[in-house]
Scaffold this motif. Structure first.
Motif, PDB file in Angstrom:
ATOM      1  N   GLN A  49      39.007  41.156  38.998  1.00 49.80           N
ATOM      2  CA  GLN A  49      38.022  41.320  40.065  1.00 49.80           C
ATOM      3  C   GLN A  49      38.501  40.765  41.406  1.00 49.80           C
ATOM      4  N   GLU A  50      39.060  39.576  41.400  1.00 50.63           N
ATOM      5  CA  GLU A  50      39.478  38.963  42.658  1.00 50.63           C
ATOM      6  C   GLU A  50      40.551  39.786  43.354  1.00 50.63           C
ATOM      7  N   ASN A  51      41.566  40.230  42.601  1.00 49.35           N
ATOM      8  CA  ASN A  51      42.641  41.026  43.182  1.00 49.35           C
ATOM      9  C   ASN A  51      42.136  42.379  43.667  1.00 49.35           C
ATOM     10  N   PHE A  52      41.261  43.008  42.871  1.00 49.60           N
ATOM     11  CA  PHE A  52      40.774  44.337  43.219  1.00 49.60           C
ATOM     12  C   PHE A  52      39.933  44.289  44.496  1.00 49.60           C
ATOM     13  N   ILE A  53      39.004  43.351  44.550  1.00 47.85           N
ATOM     14  CA  ILE A  53      38.130  43.239  45.724  1.00 47.85           C
ATOM     15  C   ILE A  53      38.949  42.814  46.948  1.00 47.85           C
ATOM     16  N   GLY A  54      39.939  41.957  46.738  1.00 46.11           N
ATOM     17  CA  GLY A  54      40.841  41.596  47.833  1.00 46.11           C
ATOM     18  C   GLY A  54      41.577  42.815  48.369  1.00 46.11           C
ATOM     19  N   SER A  55      42.014  43.695  47.470  1.00 46.87           N
ATOM     20  CA  SER A  55      42.693  44.925  47.890  1.00 46.87           C
ATOM     21  C   SER A  55      41.747  45.851  48.638  1.00 46.87           C
ATOM     22  N   MET A  56      40.487  45.921  48.199  1.00 45.40           N
ATOM     23  CA  MET A  56      39.487  46.730  48.907  1.00 45.40           C
ATOM     24  C   MET A  56      39.319  46.238  50.343  1.00 45.40           C
ATOM     25  N   ASN A  57      39.189  44.935  50.507  1.00 44.59           N
ATOM     26  CA  ASN A  57      39.014  44.376  51.851  1.00 44.59           C
ATOM     27  C   ASN A  57      40.264  44.553  52.713  1.00 44.59           C
ATOM     28  N   GLN A  58      41.423  44.418  52.096  1.00 46.01           N
ATOM     29  CA  GLN A  58      42.675  44.603  52.823  1.00 46.01           C
ATOM     30  C   GLN A  58      42.807  46.044  53.303  1.00 46.01           C
ATOM     31  N   LYS A  59      42.450  47.003  52.442  1.00 49.58           N
ATOM     32  CA  LYS A  59      42.533  48.416  52.818  1.00 49.58           C
ATOM     33  C   LYS A  59      41.539  48.734  53.929  1.00 49.58           C
ATOM     34  N   ALA A  60      40.335  48.187  53.830  1.00 45.53           N
ATOM     35  CA  ALA A  60      39.331  48.417  54.875  1.00 45.53           C
ATOM     36  C   ALA A  60      39.851  47.947  56.230  1.00 45.53           C
ATOM     37  N   GLN A  61      40.458  46.773  56.268  1.00 48.98           N
ATOM     38  CA  GLN A  61      41.005  46.251  57.520  1.00 48.98           C
ATOM     39  C   GLN A  61      42.123  47.150  58.035  1.00 48.98           C
ATOM     40  N   ALA A  62      42.971  47.650  57.135  1.00 50.47           N
ATOM     41  CA  ALA A  62      44.072  48.521  57.528  1.00 50.47           C
ATOM     42  C   ALA A  62      43.570  49.829  58.129  1.00 50.47           C
ATOM     43  N   LEU A  63      42.385  50.267  57.711  1.00 48.67           N
ATOM     44  CA  LEU A  63      41.795  51.498  58.238  1.00 48.67           C
ATOM     45  C   LEU A  63      41.007  51.257  59.522  1.00 48.67           C
ATOM     46  N   GLY A  64      41.009  50.023  59.996  1.00 46.68           N
ATOM     47  CA  GLY A  64      40.259  49.703  61.206  1.00 46.68           C
ATOM     48  C   GLY A  64      38.791  49.449  60.959  1.00 46.68           C
ATOM     49  N   MET A  65      38.421  49.219  59.705  1.00 44.10           N
ATOM     50  CA  MET A  65      37.024  48.953  59.354  1.00 44.10           C
ATOM     51  C   MET A  65      36.768  47.453  59.496  1.00 44.10           C
ATOM     52  N   ASN A  67      34.352  45.673  60.642  1.00 49.43           N
ATOM     53  CA  ASN A  67      33.022  45.122  60.370  1.00 49.43           C
ATOM     54  C   ASN A  67      32.595  45.318  58.928  1.00 49.43           C
ATOM     55  N   THR A  68      33.552  45.638  58.064  1.00 50.61           N
ATOM     56  CA  THR A  68      33.268  45.911  56.656  1.00 50.61           C
ATOM     57  C   THR A  68      33.775  44.769  55.786  1.00 50.61           C
ATOM     58  N   LYS A  69      32.962  44.402  54.805  1.00 53.83           N
ATOM     59  CA  LYS A  69      33.365  43.385  53.833  1.00 53.83           C
ATOM     60  C   LYS A  69      32.797  43.755  52.473  1.00 53.83           C
ATOM     61  N   PHE A  70      33.637  43.639  51.451  1.00 53.67           N
ATOM     62  CA  PHE A  70      33.228  43.895  50.074  1.00 53.67           C
ATOM     63  C   PHE A  70      33.184  42.588  49.292  1.00 53.67           C
ATOM     64  N   VAL A  71      32.158  42.419  48.476  1.00 50.76           N
ATOM     65  CA  VAL A  71      32.086  41.256  47.587  1.00 50.76           C
ATOM     66  C   VAL A  71      32.109  41.670  46.122  1.00 50.76           C
ATOM     67  N   ASP A  72      31.961  42.961  45.859  1.00 51.14           N
ATOM     68  CA  ASP A  72      32.108  43.489  44.502  1.00 51.14           C
ATOM     69  C   ASP A  72      32.547  44.935  44.611  1.00 51.14           C
ATOM     70  N   SER A  73      32.871  45.533  43.473  1.00 52.86           N
ATOM     71  CA  SER A  73      33.411  46.898  43.499  1.00 52.86           C
ATOM     72  C   SER A  73      32.345  47.971  43.364  1.00 52.86           C
ATOM     73  N   PHE A  74      31.121  47.607  43.036  1.00 55.04           N
ATOM     74  CA  PHE A  74      30.102  48.632  42.782  1.00 55.04           C
ATOM     75  C   PHE A  74      28.962  48.618  43.786  1.00 55.04           C
ATOM     76  N   GLY A  75      29.057  47.791  44.827  1.00 52.10           N
ATOM     77  CA  GLY A  75      28.082  47.836  45.905  1.00 52.10           C
ATOM     78  C   GLY A  75      26.770  47.143  45.639  1.00 52.10           C
ATOM     79  N   GLY A  76      26.698  46.335  44.601  1.00 53.26           N
ATOM     80  CA  GLY A  76      25.431  45.698  44.255  1.00 53.26           C
ATOM     81  C   GLY A  76      25.130  44.419  45.003  1.00 53.26           C
ATOM     82  N   GLY A  77      26.154  43.732  45.490  1.00 55.37           N
ATOM     83  CA  GLY A  77      25.954  42.438  46.129  1.00 55.37           C
ATOM     84  C   GLY A  77      25.474  42.554  47.560  1.00 55.37           C
ATOM     85  N   ALA A  78      24.611  41.634  47.958  1.00 55.58           N
ATOM     86  CA  ALA A  78      24.072  41.639  49.321  1.00 55.58           C
ATOM     87  C   ALA A  78      25.155  41.386  50.359  1.00 55.58           C
TER      88      ALA A  78
END
Length: 201
Positions: A49-65, A67-78
């Motif tokens: 989970q930690e590596n996967f979510i870290g990769s999601m956040n890293q990819k978002a930043q690389a795409l210029g996103m 203002n985006t932050k992920f705390v889980d992979s399925f979108g359930g967290g506030a």
């Protein structure tokens, strides 16, 4: 990916069974068509989970996103946050470099280099799968943002004077904070307005 019991979490349409194996490509079908939480967890589990979510956040930043932050992979967290500008950056990225994902979300991807899809009975929750102008997109729901959708459509943009063929242009529509019974109409209303007012430039 071997499905473990901890990956089987509540989801709209349970599809996975513990102790079975399925390819990552095939997990994308329930993930993107039915918003499968268990498919998201299965993909997360492969890297941890930690590596996967870290990769999601890293990819978002690389795409210029930015203002985006992920705390889980399925979108359930506030703590999962984004905005329309970032989602537009994601739409451009998918359209230009990952069109197979859009084809999948529109229900148009039946076979890939990895073979036919493993699931034959999936529903497409993405609302516009039967619209030929729908290139692809994703519907979702969170407590903070309500019913949301990112949708990409083709729009007629006149005639090319060189080829005398019709020209189509992609448009992205992003709706946040709608209601379950209004989200499709909200997207359709914006799409109809653009079609009525777009001058082809």
């Amino acid at each position: 990916i071997t499905i473990s019991k901890w990956m089987i979490i509540p989801t709209s349409k349970p599809r996975l069974k513990a102790e079975t194996s399925i390819s990552a490509m095939n997990l994308l079908y329930p993930l993107l068509l039915e918003s499968s939480n268990e498919a998201a967890m299965a993909l997360t589990g492969y890297l941890g989970q930690e590596n996967f979510i870290g990769s999601m956040n890293q990819k978002a930043q690389a795409l210029g996103m930015v203002n985006t932050k992920f705390v889980d992979s399925f979108g359930g967290g506030a703590g999962n946050i984004s905005n329309t500008e970032d989602l537009f950056n994601l739409a451009k990225y998918l359209y230009n470099t990952r069109s197979f994902i859009l084809n999948l979300t529109a229900g148009k991807l039946k076979n890939t280099a990895y073979g036919p899809a493993a699931f034959s009975n999936l529903e497409n929750f993405n609302l516009f799968g039967d619209d030929p102008a729908f290139i692809g997109g994703k519907i979702d729901k969170t407590e903070a943002a309500g019913e949301t959708m990112l949708a990409i459509f083709n729009i007629e943009a006149g005639i090319d004077p060189l080829t005398m063929l019709g020209v189509k242009r992609p448009i992205a529509i992003i709706v946040l904070n709608s209601d379950a019974d209004k989200i499709k109409n909200d997207v359709q209303t914006i799409f109809n307005w653009v079609k009525a007012n777009y001058n082809g430039r």
